[in-house]
Write a protein that holds these residues in place. Structure first.
Motif, PDB file in Angstrom:
ATOM      1  N   SER A  96      -6.451  -0.665  19.127  1.00 41.08           N
ATOM      2  CA  SER A  96      -7.634   0.577  20.293  1.00 41.08           C
ATOM      3  C   SER A  96      -7.097  -0.085  21.881  1.00 41.08           C
ATOM      4  CB  SER A  96      -8.788   0.068  19.853  1.00 41.08           C
ATOM      5  OG  SER A  96      -8.831  -1.274  20.080  1.00 41.08           O
ATOM      6  N   PHE A  97      -6.284  -1.186  22.285  1.00 38.59           N
ATOM      7  CA  PHE A  97      -6.149  -2.095  23.342  1.00 38.59           C
ATOM      8  C   PHE A  97      -4.475  -0.493  24.351  1.00 38.59           C
ATOM      9  CE2 PHE A  97      -7.193  -6.126  22.052  1.00 38.59           C
ATOM     10  CZ  PHE A  97      -8.837  -5.737  21.941  1.00 38.59           C
ATOM     11  N   ILE A  98      -4.539   0.609  23.005  1.00 38.95           N
ATOM     12  CA  ILE A  98      -2.941   0.714  23.867  1.00 38.95           C
ATOM     13  C   ILE A  98      -3.458   2.029  24.688  1.00 38.95           C
ATOM     14  CG2 ILE A  98      -0.912   2.819  23.404  1.00 38.95           C
ATOM     15  CD1 ILE A  98      -0.796   0.848  20.888  1.00 38.95           C
ATOM     16  N   ALA A 138       4.225  -7.683  24.606  1.00 41.47           N
ATOM     17  CA  ALA A 138       3.277  -8.495  23.823  1.00 41.47           C
ATOM     18  C   ALA A 138       1.982  -9.344  25.331  1.00 41.47           C
ATOM     19  CB  ALA A 138       3.955 -10.911  23.704  1.00 41.47           C
ATOM     20  N   LEU A 139       0.974  -9.701  24.516  1.00 44.80           N
ATOM     21  CA  LEU A 139       0.279 -10.638  25.768  1.00 44.80           C
ATOM     22  C   LEU A 139       0.015 -12.725  25.432  1.00 44.80           C
ATOM     23  CD1 LEU A 139      -2.902  -8.305  25.327  1.00 44.80           C
ATOM     24  CD2 LEU A 139      -0.585  -8.137  26.836  1.00 44.80           C
ATOM     25  N   LEU A 140      -0.066 -13.065  26.220  1.00 40.71           N
ATOM     26  CA  LEU A 140      -0.492 -14.471  26.434  1.00 40.71           C
ATOM     27  C   LEU A 140      -1.614 -14.481  26.987  1.00 40.71           C
ATOM     28  CD1 LEU A 140       1.872 -16.674  26.039  1.00 40.71           C
ATOM     29  CD2 LEU A 140       1.721 -17.286  28.777  1.00 40.71           C
ATOM     30  N   VAL A 141      -2.282 -15.034  25.455  1.00 44.18           N
ATOM     31  CA  VAL A 141      -3.656 -15.882  25.736  1.00 44.18           C
ATOM     32  C   VAL A 141      -3.779 -17.192  25.811  1.00 44.18           C
ATOM     33  CG1 VAL A 141      -3.849 -13.279  25.395  1.00 44.18           C
ATOM     34  CG2 VAL A 141      -3.889 -15.365  23.587  1.00 44.18           C
ATOM     35  N   GLU A 159      -8.361 -19.574  17.143  1.00 44.48           N
ATOM     36  CA  GLU A 159      -7.557 -19.172  15.763  1.00 44.48           C
ATOM     37  C   GLU A 159      -9.065 -18.289  15.011  1.00 44.48           C
ATOM     38  OE1 GLU A 159      -8.169 -22.725  13.145  1.00 44.48           O
ATOM     39  OE2 GLU A 159      -7.806 -24.177  14.813  1.00 44.48           O
ATOM     40  N   LEU A 160      -9.988 -17.329  15.721  1.00 51.52           N
ATOM     41  CA  LEU A 160     -10.688 -16.643  15.440  1.00 51.52           C
ATOM     42  C   LEU A 160     -10.174 -15.468  16.184  1.00 51.52           C
ATOM     43  CD1 LEU A 160     -14.644 -18.288  17.269  1.00 51.52           C
ATOM     44  CD2 LEU A 160     -13.550 -17.788  14.587  1.00 51.52           C
ATOM     45  N   LEU A 161      -9.463 -15.537  16.952  1.00 49.16           N
ATOM     46  CA  LEU A 161      -8.667 -14.129  17.392  1.00 49.16           C
ATOM     47  C   LEU A 161      -7.243 -14.047  16.656  1.00 49.16           C
ATOM     48  CD1 LEU A 161      -7.838 -11.660  19.491  1.00 49.16           C
ATOM     49  CD2 LEU A 161      -6.174 -13.991  20.491  1.00 49.16           C
ATOM     50  N   ALA A 162      -7.024 -15.049  15.164  1.00 45.97           N
ATOM     51  CA  ALA A 162      -5.267 -14.412  14.784  1.00 45.97           C
ATOM     52  C   ALA A 162      -6.435 -14.238  13.171  1.00 45.97           C
ATOM     53  CB  ALA A 162      -5.440 -16.163  14.350  1.00 45.97           C
ATOM     54  N   LYS A 163      -7.564 -13.722  13.502  1.00 49.95           N
ATOM     55  CA  LYS A 163      -8.436 -12.953  12.282  1.00 49.95           C
ATOM     56  C   LYS A 163      -8.717 -11.638  12.236  1.00 49.95           C
ATOM     57  CE  LYS A 163     -10.854 -17.288  10.222  1.00 49.95           C
ATOM     58  NZ  LYS A 163     -12.433 -18.274  10.450  1.00 49.95           N
ATOM     59  N   ASP A 204      -6.978  -4.790  16.233  1.00 43.93           N
ATOM     60  CA  ASP A 204      -5.654  -4.500  17.890  1.00 43.93           C
ATOM     61  C   ASP A 204      -4.485  -5.447  17.688  1.00 43.93           C
ATOM     62  OD1 ASP A 204      -7.966  -2.618  18.119  1.00 43.93           O
ATOM     63  OD2 ASP A 204      -9.229  -3.760  18.110  1.00 43.93           O
ATOM     64  N   VAL A 205      -4.722  -6.849  17.495  1.00 43.10           N
ATOM     65  CA  VAL A 205      -3.977  -8.033  17.909  1.00 43.10           C
ATOM     66  C   VAL A 205      -3.333  -8.672  16.731  1.00 43.10           C
ATOM     67  CG1 VAL A 205      -4.222  -7.253  19.705  1.00 43.10           C
ATOM     68  CG2 VAL A 205      -5.555  -9.457  18.385  1.00 43.10           C
ATOM     69  N   VAL A 206      -2.100  -9.351  16.733  1.00 40.06           N
ATOM     70  CA  VAL A 206      -1.537 -10.408  15.657  1.00 40.06           C
ATOM     71  C   VAL A 206      -1.345 -11.517  16.676  1.00 40.06           C
ATOM     72  CG1 VAL A 206       0.533 -10.510  13.955  1.00 40.06           C
ATOM     73  CG2 VAL A 206      -0.758  -8.130  13.823  1.00 40.06           C
ATOM     74  N   VAL A 207      -2.015 -12.518  16.320  1.00 41.91           N
ATOM     75  CA  VAL A 207      -1.794 -13.744  16.936  1.00 41.91           C
ATOM     76  C   VAL A 207       0.322 -13.587  15.813  1.00 41.91           C
ATOM     77  CG1 VAL A 207      -2.278 -16.333  17.655  1.00 41.91           C
ATOM     78  CG2 VAL A 207      -4.464 -14.456  17.132  1.00 41.91           C
ATOM     79  N   ILE A 208       1.229 -14.362  17.324  1.00 39.75           N
ATOM     80  CA  ILE A 208       2.457 -15.368  16.815  1.00 39.75           C
ATOM     81  C   ILE A 208       2.151 -16.856  16.787  1.00 39.75           C
ATOM     82  CG2 ILE A 208       4.768 -14.938  17.181  1.00 39.75           C
ATOM     83  CD1 ILE A 208       3.987 -12.588  16.851  1.00 39.75           C
ATOM     84  N   GLY A 209       2.832 -17.434  15.861  1.00 34.39           N
ATOM     85  CA  GLY A 209       2.685 -18.573  15.497  1.00 34.39           C
ATOM     86  C   GLY A 209       1.791 -19.264  14.680  1.00 34.39           C
ATOM     87  N   GLN A 210       1.920 -20.835  14.611  1.00 34.26           N
ATOM     88  CA  GLN A 210       0.949 -21.150  13.791  1.00 34.26           C
ATOM     89  C   GLN A 210       0.203 -22.203  14.883  1.00 34.26           C
ATOM     90  OE1 GLN A 210       3.782 -22.973  11.522  1.00 34.26           O
ATOM     91  NE2 GLN A 210       2.798 -22.086  10.224  1.00 34.26           N
ATOM     92  N   PRO A 211      -1.888 -21.268  15.243  1.00 36.38           N
ATOM     93  CA  PRO A 211      -2.174 -21.898  16.415  1.00 36.38           C
ATOM     94  C   PRO A 211      -3.271 -23.201  15.879  1.00 36.38           C
ATOM     95  CG  PRO A 211      -2.943 -19.793  14.897  1.00 36.38           C
ATOM     96  CD  PRO A 211      -2.066 -19.813  15.140  1.00 36.38           C
ATOM     97  N   ARG A 212      -3.651 -23.085  14.654  1.00 32.27           N
ATOM     98  CA  ARG A 212      -3.821 -24.258  13.550  1.00 32.27           C
ATOM     99  C   ARG A 212      -3.140 -25.260  13.575  1.00 32.27           C
ATOM    100  NH1 ARG A 212      -7.946 -25.713  10.148  1.00 32.27           N
ATOM    101  NH2 ARG A 212      -8.375 -23.291   9.306  1.00 32.27           N
TER     102      ARG A 212
END
Length: 614
Positions: free
Chosen positions: A339-341, A382-385, A393-397, A401-409
């Protein structure tokens, strides 16, 4: 009838293990259920494995090993290679084996190989050598390190517990170390002289150096954040003091964003003043001596400092300051149906919705760092946040709208444990001392080490500790222990031990020992060393008692044989791990692994009775 059913269940279980169609832990649970459904075991007997001290101890060791990884202590050992190896392949090989041996003595072989794998590949490439010359040796030596200490392999713990249950004293921490050192020396020398003849020379295979590019520190370089980040200190008398960020309206007036506030805590109840960092939310009130991390143009930052009597502290470390044990940095991708597009960052209220700052936009390789709030987002951006690790970690769930790249945990855990490598080392040393001097039962010593890893911050929290446990291994052990109970209860254990004695008895105790070793080693090629030890330790104990031999000799032989899984890529998780990275084929493991297993078999039949007499 019950004995026959038990053997049928055991046979089917082994076939399923070998087939690899089902996960090993699921196979073990199915076997456990079959033993209960057929009436061979009562539910309490079937579930007793989950309360077994071996299972608890291995779970605790996963936590201790995770602490060593997260704090970087194990990585520091690996990085010694970079300093001393130079461009000499021989020096690199032996230094690698020595460091793997040291690390593997106190960690699982899987963790050791996973830790060293990227280090080995990058060094091999840097000296223009083939990673395939090092990765099978890495896996094999990782397995051999399981013989260096009691805690280095689950098989060791299982045979030690078998001795305790039979009324004997458990193995001490270094009881198998001389045997392990012998096996290690033989293995390293064999691999050194055969690797150039038997191993393939594949220079194009292996993990790419790009495997770590999404780490927070790499992201700061990719986005070139240093040019737009500034640190300022709120001096005494600044008109900013006492105002909430929402009142200041810095983005609107100065096009400046406050990303982080570092604040010294001087409460009276604290013995030692400390500092902490927090997100710069709209309700946060600025205080004297706060240090603010700003993002904006140099001109506007200078104007802000002049207007509010702030002290500019540009020191070149601002990008590093984005990361801490509280705050982190990740890259997120917009999903196709986000929905951000076609909306601006200001319009989607990203900061208000997720409590995270957008500090950069990657648009097909072009990095947008200024005036981002007016940029309309496009699919593929891609957004750098940046923000609190918990919020990331909540955003990763968020999957819509977005997919977190990498392993935040994982990154959060490493950030939290930064600088605590000496503490992790002391905890490990303390745990080893407790076990060596038998101050407590081994399982209690391990639990003390695991709890200290969490309490001291070597692991961020209990969620981190639980996430680092290899639950497949834990469930496998807990569910396979009742199989040994069933074999003993139905008389199957006695039958198997008598069959071995009858067939090999004419060769004496050494012949029976060799037969059990060879069977254990052979089974270990197709099922896990843990399951192999669970099955053969009670059989070996019965055989030793039946011929009046030293049970310690037989138990050590089972532990050694269970760790000799070299000849197939499915016989060990480490073999499977390096197979892909090294570009190996199935036959590569056979041609270098089979001779090594046979050589070690002959040597161990001399060495084991030498150190642990029959």
């Amino acid at each position: 009838m019950e004995m026959t059913l038990t053997f049928i269940i055991l046979f089917v279980t082994i076939i399923l293990f070998m087939g690899s169609r089902l996960r090993a832990d699921l196979v073990a649970i199915l076997a456990l259920m079959a033993l209960v459904i057929t009436g061979i075991l009562e539910p309490a007997e079937a579930l007793a494995g989950f309360a077994n001290t071996v299972v608890i101890m291995i779970a605790g060791l996963f936590v201790v090993g995770a602490g060593l990884l997260r704090t970087g202590l194990a990585q520091q050992a690996g990085n010694l290679l970079l300093r001393f190896a130079g461009e000499s392949e021989t020096k690199l090989f032996f230094l690698l084996m020595i460091i793997v041996s040291f690390v593997g003595a106190f960690m699982s072989n899987t963790g050791t190989v996973a830790l060293m794998l990227p280090v080995v590949i990058s060094i091999a490439i840097s000296i223009k050598s083939s990673p395939s010359k090092y990765l099978i040796p890495l896996s094999y030596v990782g397995s051999l390190t399981g013989l260096l200490t009691l805690i280095a392999s689950p098989a060791n713990i299982i045979v030690s517990e078998t001795l305790s249950e039979a009324g004997y004293q458990a193995l001490n921490f270094f009881q198998i170390t001389p045997i392990g050192i012998t096996a290690l020396i033989v293995g390293i020398l064999y691999l050194y002289f055969t690797r150039n003849r038997l191993l393939p020379d594949i220079k194009s295979k292996g993990t790419s150096d790009k495997a770590h590019q999404l780490s927070p520190s790499q992201l700061t370089d990719d986005y070139n954040l240093e040019e737009s980040l500034y640190s300022v200190k709120v001096s005494a008398g600044s008109s900013m003091i006492g105002k909430a960020l929402a009142q200041l309206k810095l983005p609107a007036v100065y096009q400046i964003f406050i990303l982080k506030i570092a604040r010294r805590s001087n409460e009276d109840y604290r013995i030692f003043p400390s500092s902490y960092q927090q997100m710069a939310g709209p309700t946060v009130t600025i205080m004297e001596n706060d240090t603010l991390l700003l993002k904006g143009s140099s001109t506007m930052v200078e104007k802000l400092c002049e207007d509010y009597s702030l002290e500019l502290q540009k020191n070149g470390n601002e990008a590093v300051d984005l990361l801490s044990k509280e705050l982190g940095l990740v890259e997120v991708l917009l999903t196709p149906h986000s929905s951000f597009i076609n909306k601006t960052i200001k319009k989607i209220d990203f900061r208000e919705k997720y409590n995270l700052n957008v500090v950069g936009i990657n648009r097909k390789g072009d990095y947008v760092l200024q005036k981002m709030s007016s940029q309309r987002l496009k699919f593929g951006d891609a957004l750098l946040v940046q923000g609190a690790w918990d919020d990331i970690e909540l955003l990763a769930k968020e999957t819509k709208d977005v997919v977190v790249i990498g392993q935040p945990r994982e990154y959060a855990g490493k950030a939290s444990a930064t600088g605590k490598a000496p503490i992790a080392g002391l905890i490990m040393f303390f745990m080893v001392l407790l076990m060596v001097f038998e101050v407590f039962a081994p399982v209690i010593s391990v639990l003390i080490g695991a709890v200290l890893m969490v309490l001291t911050g070597c692991l961020r929290n209990m969620d981190d500790a639980y996430s680092e446990m290899n639950w497949e291994s834990i469930i496998l052990i807990a569910a396979m222990i009742p199989m040994a109970t069933a074999l003993e209860k139905t008389g199957g254990m006695v039958l198997l031990s008598e069959a071995i004695i009858d067939s090999l008895g004419r060769f004496g105790a050494l012949g029976i020992l060799a037969g059990l070793y060879f069977l254990t080693m052979t089974f270990g090629l197709f099922i896990s060393n843990t399951a192999t030890a669970v099955l053969f330790a009670p059989i070996a104990m019965n055989a030793a008692l039946a011929i009046d031999a030293n049970p310690y000799t037989f138990m050590v032989a089972i532990a050694v044989a269970a760790n000799m899984a070299f000849s197939t890529p499915v016989s060990s998780p480490t073999n499977a791990m390096v197979m892909t990275a090294g570009g190996y084929k199935f036959f590569d493991f056979i041609k270098i692994g089979v001779p090594l297993q046979l050589i070690l078999f002959l040597i161990m039949m001399i060495v084991i009775p030498l150190f642990v007499p029959l």
